[in-house]
Write a protein that holds these residues in place. Structure first.
Motif, PDB file in Angstrom:
ATOM      1  N   VAL A   7       5.365  27.681  11.372  1.00  0.00           N
ATOM      2  CA  VAL A   7       5.333  27.583   9.904  1.00  0.00           C
ATOM      3  C   VAL A   7       6.723  27.305   9.344  1.00  0.00           C
ATOM      4  O   VAL A   7       6.920  26.364   8.551  1.00  0.00           O
ATOM      5  CB  VAL A   7       4.751  28.879   9.298  1.00  0.00           C
ATOM      6  N   PHE A   8       7.712  28.101   9.759  1.00  0.00           N
ATOM      7  CA  PHE A   8       9.063  27.910   9.233  1.00  0.00           C
ATOM      8  C   PHE A   8       9.706  26.645   9.806  1.00  0.00           C
ATOM      9  O   PHE A   8      10.472  25.976   9.114  1.00  0.00           O
ATOM     10  CB  PHE A   8       9.919  29.134   9.532  1.00  0.00           C
ATOM     11  N   GLY A   9       9.419  26.330  11.050  1.00  0.00           N
ATOM     12  CA  GLY A   9       9.981  25.116  11.635  1.00  0.00           C
ATOM     13  C   GLY A   9       9.491  23.865  10.933  1.00  0.00           C
ATOM     14  O   GLY A   9      10.282  22.972  10.581  1.00  0.00           O
ATOM     15  N   MET A  10       8.183  23.789  10.711  1.00  0.00           N
ATOM     16  CA  MET A  10       7.649  22.634   9.991  1.00  0.00           C
ATOM     17  C   MET A  10       8.168  22.590   8.561  1.00  0.00           C
ATOM     18  O   MET A  10       8.377  21.500   8.008  1.00  0.00           O
ATOM     19  CB  MET A  10       6.121  22.686  10.002  1.00  0.00           C
ATOM     20  N   ALA A  11       8.398  23.757   7.966  1.00  0.00           N
ATOM     21  CA  ALA A  11       8.955  23.785   6.609  1.00  0.00           C
ATOM     22  C   ALA A  11      10.352  23.174   6.591  1.00  0.00           C
ATOM     23  O   ALA A  11      10.706  22.424   5.669  1.00  0.00           O
ATOM     24  CB  ALA A  11       8.995  25.217   6.092  1.00  0.00           C
ATOM     25  N   VAL A  12      11.160  23.493   7.596  1.00  0.00           N
ATOM     26  CA  VAL A  12      12.503  22.914   7.687  1.00  0.00           C
ATOM     27  C   VAL A  12      12.417  21.395   7.843  1.00  0.00           C
ATOM     28  O   VAL A  12      13.110  20.633   7.153  1.00  0.00           O
ATOM     29  CB  VAL A  12      13.274  23.535   8.868  1.00  0.00           C
TER      30      VAL A  12
ATOM     31  N   ASP B 152       5.376  10.658  11.118  1.00  0.00           N
ATOM     32  CA  ASP B 152       6.289  10.607  12.266  1.00  0.00           C
ATOM     33  C   ASP B 152       6.468  11.987  12.893  1.00  0.00           C
ATOM     34  O   ASP B 152       6.686  12.100  14.106  1.00  0.00           O
ATOM     35  CB  ASP B 152       7.656  10.057  11.843  1.00  0.00           C
ATOM     36  N   LEU B 153       6.384  13.039  12.079  1.00  0.00           N
ATOM     37  CA  LEU B 153       6.581  14.387  12.605  1.00  0.00           C
ATOM     38  C   LEU B 153       5.465  14.792  13.556  1.00  0.00           C
ATOM     39  O   LEU B 153       5.684  15.590  14.471  1.00  0.00           O
ATOM     40  CB  LEU B 153       6.663  15.392  11.446  1.00  0.00           C
ATOM     41  N   GLN B 154       4.268  14.273  13.353  1.00  0.00           N
ATOM     42  CA  GLN B 154       3.149  14.640  14.204  1.00  0.00           C
ATOM     43  C   GLN B 154       3.367  14.224  15.652  1.00  0.00           C
ATOM     44  O   GLN B 154       2.881  14.889  16.567  1.00  0.00           O
ATOM     45  CB  GLN B 154       1.861  14.008  13.662  1.00  0.00           C
ATOM     46  N   SER B 155       4.094  13.137  15.839  1.00  0.00           N
ATOM     47  CA  SER B 155       4.353  12.672  17.209  1.00  0.00           C
ATOM     48  C   SER B 155       5.667  13.199  17.769  1.00  0.00           C
ATOM     49  O   SER B 155       5.780  13.441  18.976  1.00  0.00           O
ATOM     50  CB  SER B 155       4.365  11.140  17.245  1.00  0.00           C
ATOM     51  N   SER B 156       6.649  13.412  16.903  1.00  0.00           N
ATOM     52  CA  SER B 156       7.969  13.810  17.399  1.00  0.00           C
ATOM     53  C   SER B 156       8.094  15.306  17.668  1.00  0.00           C
ATOM     54  O   SER B 156       9.004  15.735  18.378  1.00  0.00           O
ATOM     55  CB  SER B 156       9.053  13.387  16.398  1.00  0.00           C
ATOM     56  N   THR B 157       7.199  16.115  17.096  1.00  0.00           N
ATOM     57  CA  THR B 157       7.310  17.565  17.288  1.00  0.00           C
ATOM     58  C   THR B 157       6.603  18.057  18.547  1.00  0.00           C
ATOM     59  O   THR B 157       6.600  19.253  18.819  1.00  0.00           O
ATOM     60  CB  THR B 157       6.722  18.313  16.072  1.00  0.00           C
ATOM     61  N   GLY B 158       6.022  17.152  19.313  1.00  0.00           N
ATOM     62  CA  GLY B 158       5.290  17.555  20.512  1.00  0.00           C
ATOM     63  C   GLY B 158       6.095  18.404  21.491  1.00  0.00           C
ATOM     64  O   GLY B 158       5.633  19.466  21.926  1.00  0.00           O
ATOM     65  N   PRO B 159       7.314  17.991  21.867  1.00  0.00           N
ATOM     66  CA  PRO B 159       8.077  18.784  22.844  1.00  0.00           C
ATOM     67  C   PRO B 159       8.390  20.199  22.386  1.00  0.00           C
ATOM     68  O   PRO B 159       8.239  21.153  23.162  1.00  0.00           O
ATOM     69  CB  PRO B 159       9.358  17.956  23.038  1.00  0.00           C
ATOM     70  N   ILE B 160       8.816  20.371  21.139  1.00  0.00           N
ATOM     71  CA  ILE B 160       9.164  21.721  20.693  1.00  0.00           C
ATOM     72  C   ILE B 160       7.921  22.588  20.537  1.00  0.00           C
ATOM     73  O   ILE B 160       7.938  23.795  20.801  1.00  0.00           O
ATOM     74  CB  ILE B 160       9.978  21.671  19.376  1.00  0.00           C
ATOM     75  N   LEU B 161       6.794  21.960  20.143  1.00  0.00           N
ATOM     76  CA  LEU B 161       5.547  22.719  20.076  1.00  0.00           C
ATOM     77  C   LEU B 161       5.102  23.144  21.467  1.00  0.00           C
ATOM     78  O   LEU B 161       4.535  24.228  21.647  1.00  0.00           O
ATOM     79  CB  LEU B 161       4.456  21.874  19.409  1.00  0.00           C
ATOM     80  N   ALA B 162       5.375  22.297  22.467  1.00  0.00           N
ATOM     81  CA  ALA B 162       5.033  22.660  23.839  1.00  0.00           C
ATOM     82  C   ALA B 162       5.825  23.884  24.294  1.00  0.00           C
ATOM     83  O   ALA B 162       5.292  24.763  24.995  1.00  0.00           O
ATOM     84  CB  ALA B 162       5.300  21.477  24.777  1.00  0.00           C
ATOM     85  N   VAL B 163       7.103  23.960  23.892  1.00  0.00           N
ATOM     86  CA  VAL B 163       7.915  25.133  24.226  1.00  0.00           C
ATOM     87  C   VAL B 163       7.336  26.393  23.566  1.00  0.00           C
ATOM     88  O   VAL B 163       7.248  27.459  24.189  1.00  0.00           O
ATOM     89  CB  VAL B 163       9.381  24.914  23.784  1.00  0.00           C
TER      90      VAL B 163
END
Length: 393
Positions: A192-197, A295-306
């Motif tokens: 939640v906070f990460g996506m807000a940033v 663009d965020l939907q595709s680029s946030t994959g790695p950090i969401l995986a962590v």
């Protein structure tokens, strides 16, 4: 007119702005309030269900069941949980009819092939265990009398004692529940906070507000203020949940039962802040690299995986895997508090793990700042990390 001198700490101005904007966000306030209500309701429901004693009615068909039901009633009374009332039905068919009509919770019948516990849709687990143990004890006593001895002599030396090396009571159920809460809270809050940033940075980039802010605040300090502001917000939210939880268990009278978990909860708050700080700059960079929300939907994959990895570690990892994960930045924000819940962690281990996470947060902040100040002014197209690193500052 003399120009106003720049603020001595411009990053603090950005921090205050981030906090003020978030505290005026209705969705953020509503979600926080809803979570607080959920925490309080969960504690209240647990206390009510834990203190409520069930009243069981058992139908019997003959006097041979009397000593068995008496043993079961005594076992339930000793446990301080449920009570048992015997309903004499007179016959097996009448006992079964009482269960079918729900005037009895179960029936205890002695048939040709042994004892039978009859239920309608099911038998309460606590009542079933008490009846089964009572049948076993009564049968053992009868067989011992027939053999000219006693049940105590037959079972001498068969007692099993439980010894906990860490002392206290069995922590298993509470440890699992709190481990689940740690993992889920960290995952949800970080997302939640990460996506807000990320969305905040992207919105300022799209609206070209960042160009105006950059005339008064150095770009690097703009990033620092955003990271610090969201870290403080996340800390405040988790601390608020912790305060409500502590008040709830004290009001419910269960604080003494889980007092040993307070240290783990304190470590979780510390690791949460450090773990979020380690990823906050990454979220900000992802926002600066994007040109539109898609663009965020595709680029946030790695950090969401962590983050998903941290969630699964908190839920399922054990032994050497959990120990190793407790020293991996971000993942350790869940793994180390879960280990502390077990009570077998030396004091220096969480200290070392927290230091590693803070060091990683500092390195990621420095590296992220270099990408952020290059990419945040590049509008019109999304960038990769490599492309942004090659741009001139």
């Amino acid at each position: 007119m003399t120009a106003r001198p720049p603020a001595a700490r411009p990053w603090w101005t950005v921090t205050a702005r981030e906090i003020a904007v978030k505290l005026r966000d209705r969705s953020f306030l509503l979600s926080t309030a809803a979570t607080l209500v959920l925490v309080a309701a969960s504690i209240a429901a647990s206390a009510l269900l834990g203190d409520r004693a069930a009243e069981h009615v058992v139908a019997t068909a003959g006097p041979e069941a009397a000593p068995v039901t008496a043993r079961a009633a005594q076992a339930l009374a000793d446990a301080g949980e449920d009570t048992l009332t015997v309903h004499s039905a007179g016959s097996a068919d009448a006992a079964r009819a009482a269960v079918a009509a729900e005037s009895a919770d179960a029936a205890l019948l002695l048939e040709l092939d042994g004892w039978t516990v009859v239920g309608r849709d099911g038998v309460d687990p606590g009542l079933g265990r008490a009846l089964e143990q009572a049948v076993a004890d009564a049968t053992l006593a009868a067989n011992a009398r027939a053999a000219g001895t006693t049940a105590e002599e037959l079972t001498a030396g068969a007692e099993v004692r439980t010894e906990l090396l860490a002392g206290g009571t069995d922590r298993g159920p509470v440890r699992l529940a709190m481990g689940f809460a740690f993992a889920l809270l960290f995952y949800l809050s970080a997302v939640v906070f990460g996506m807000a940033v990320a969305h905040s940075v992207l919105e300022e980039k799209q609206n070209r507000v960042v160009e105006i802010l950059a005339t008064a605040v150095p770009v690097r300090q703009l990033l620092h203020g955003k990271v610090l502001g969201n870290c403080l917000l996340a800390f405040g939210q988790i601390a608020l949940y912790a305060v409500v939880g502590l008040l709830g268990v004290n009001v419910a009278g269960t604080a003494a039962d889980i007092g040993w978990a307070l240290a783990a909860s304190g470590w979780f708050v510390a690791f949460f802040v450090a773990g979020f700080a380690a990823q906050a700059s990454v979220w900000a960079v992802l926002g600066s690299l994007a040109s539109r929300p898609e663009d965020l939907q595709s680029s946030t994959g790695p950090i969401l995986a962590v983050l998903v990895g941290a969630l699964f570690v908190g839920l399922y990892a054990e032994g050497a895997w959990l120990t190793a994960a407790s020293y991996v930045p971000v993942v350790s924000s869940v793994a180390m508090p879960v280990r502390v819940l077990g009570g077998d962690v030396a004091w220096w281990q969480p200290v070392l793990s927290l230091a590693v996470t803070l060091a990683a947060a500092w390195l990621l902040l420095r590296a992220g700042a270099r990408i952020y100040e290059r990419a945040v002014f590049q509008g019109g197209r999304s960038l990769s990390w490599r492309e942004a690193a090659r741009l001139e500052p």
